[in-house]
Design an enzyme around this catalytic site. Structure first.
Site, PDB file in Angstrom:
ATOM      1  N   HIS A  37       0.713  -1.333  -0.025  1.00  0.00           N
ATOM      2  CA  HIS A  37       0.185  -0.010   0.008  1.00  0.00           C
ATOM      3  C   HIS A  37       0.846   1.216  -0.042  1.00  0.00           C
ATOM      4  O   HIS A  37       0.575   2.230  -0.601  1.00  0.00           O
ATOM      5  CB  HIS A  37      -0.821   0.124   1.183  1.00  0.00           C
ATOM      6  CG  HIS A  37      -1.900  -0.966   1.508  1.00  0.00           C
ATOM      7  ND1 HIS A  37      -1.739  -2.190   2.043  1.00  0.00           N
ATOM      8  CD2 HIS A  37      -3.071  -1.387   0.745  1.00  0.00           C
ATOM      9  CE1 HIS A  37      -2.753  -3.088   2.133  1.00  0.00           C
ATOM     10  NE2 HIS A  37      -3.354  -2.423   0.988  1.00  0.00           N
ATOM     11  N   SER A 187      -0.043  -9.035   1.500  1.00  0.00           N
ATOM     12  CA  SER A 187      -1.447  -8.925   1.571  1.00  0.00           C
ATOM     13  C   SER A 187      -1.877  -8.835   2.770  1.00  0.00           C
ATOM     14  O   SER A 187      -1.368  -9.196   3.633  1.00  0.00           O
ATOM     15  CB  SER A 187      -1.920 -10.397   0.916  1.00  0.00           C
ATOM     16  OG  SER A 187      -3.406 -10.577   1.294  1.00  0.00           O
TER      17      SER A 187
END
Ligand code: PAF
EC number: 6.3.2.1
Length: 286
Positions: A37, A187
């Site tokens: 991210h 993830s």
């Protein structure tokens, strides 16, 4: 970096940035942020003057037996990571703020062509939930560009189709998958893995790479190649949902003449569903 929780505050902050002539980028997330991210935000900050990130665990994209209730909510840690990565504004709405009329009977956005394949056939309604919430975020922020990770390859394709087919004035930028040193794609769900499962998980990527190498070396019997690797992955303890060789743009089953390919996998380790993919272009040697 400011955090706002209402659409009204979000619009006001974005309008201020616009008045100052700033280009706006949006990075939509569900929080529990990791370096993948952060890379999206860093790219956003390189390409635009004002970076808006959103954190919203979207109930609309979770199936009845999925992990909506247990999905990690880590707002304070996420705020710190966003700040470090160069984010200017965080939008972290409640479910009521995002869906004031509830979710039953809601107007939805469907990218019909690509949404019922692969993950879509295993998670009915999932991509409608994604396209609906992403459309809402686009309408709220009206960004010039939005950044998504290539790890969610099908999601990226679905969003690109939605933007193109509905003439949404936003540029979609994709960011390569960020991996742990052992190759596991980062993830938010990796945190569900036990120590033993975490040690096993990178094998999925090894199999994708082995398949990619075989295809680059001339293998064109994709059915046999898939069966061979499904068996091997199963023998390791994974429960594969699918392993597919597809055309990289249409996501249709790959023909032997196709040059731009993606190998996609979804597999369970215990209760954790992992996805990954490898893109290969036989013309560019990628
Ligand atoms: O990729 C995700 O985290 C989500 O699917 C997204 C794009 C933020 C929509 O909820």
């Amino acid at each position: 970096m400011n955090t706002v929780k209402t659409v009204r505050e979000l619009r006001a902050a974005v309008a201020r940035a616009r008045r100052e002539g700033k280009q706006i980028a949006l990075v939509p997330t569900m929080g529990n942020l990791h370096s993948g991210h952060a890379a999206l935000v860093t790219t956003a900050a390189q390409q635009a003057d004002f970076v808006v990130a959103s954190i919203f665990v979207n109930p609309l994209q979770f199936g009845a037996n999925e992990d909506l209730d247990t999905y990690p909510r880590t707002l304070a840690a996420d705020q710190e990571k966003l700040l470090q990565a160069g984010c200017h504004l965080l939008f972290a709405p409640t479910v009521e703020e995002m869906y004031p009329n509830g979710m039953t009977g809601l107007t939805r956005v469907t990218a019909a062509q690509l949404s019922n394949e692969l993950c879509g056939s295993r998670r009915p309604g999932h991509f409608d939930g994604v396209t609906t919430v992403v459309s809402k975020l686009f309408n709220m922020v009206q960004p010039d560009l939005a950044i998504f990770g290539q790890k969610d390859y099908q999601q990226l394709a679905v969003i690109r189709a939605m933007v193109q087919e509905l003439n949404m004035p936003v540029q979609i930028i994709s960011e390569p998958t960020v991996r742990a040193e052992d190759g596991l794609a980062l993830s938010s769900r990796n945190g569900y893995l036990s120590e033993e499962q975490r040690a096993l998980a990178p094998a999925l990527y090894q199999h994708l790479k082995a398949m990619s190498q075989a295809i680059t070396a001339g293998e064109r019997n994709y059915g046999a190649l898939i069966n061979q690797h499904v068996e091997q992955i199963q023998a390791l303890g994974f429960r594969p949902d699918y392993l597919e060789v597809r055309h990289a743009l249409t996501l249709l089953p790959a023909q032997t003449s196709d040059r731009d390919l993606v190998i996609l996998v979804a597999a369970f380790l215990g209760n954790t569903r992992l996805i990954d993919n490898v893109h290969l272009n036989l013309d560019s040697g990628l």
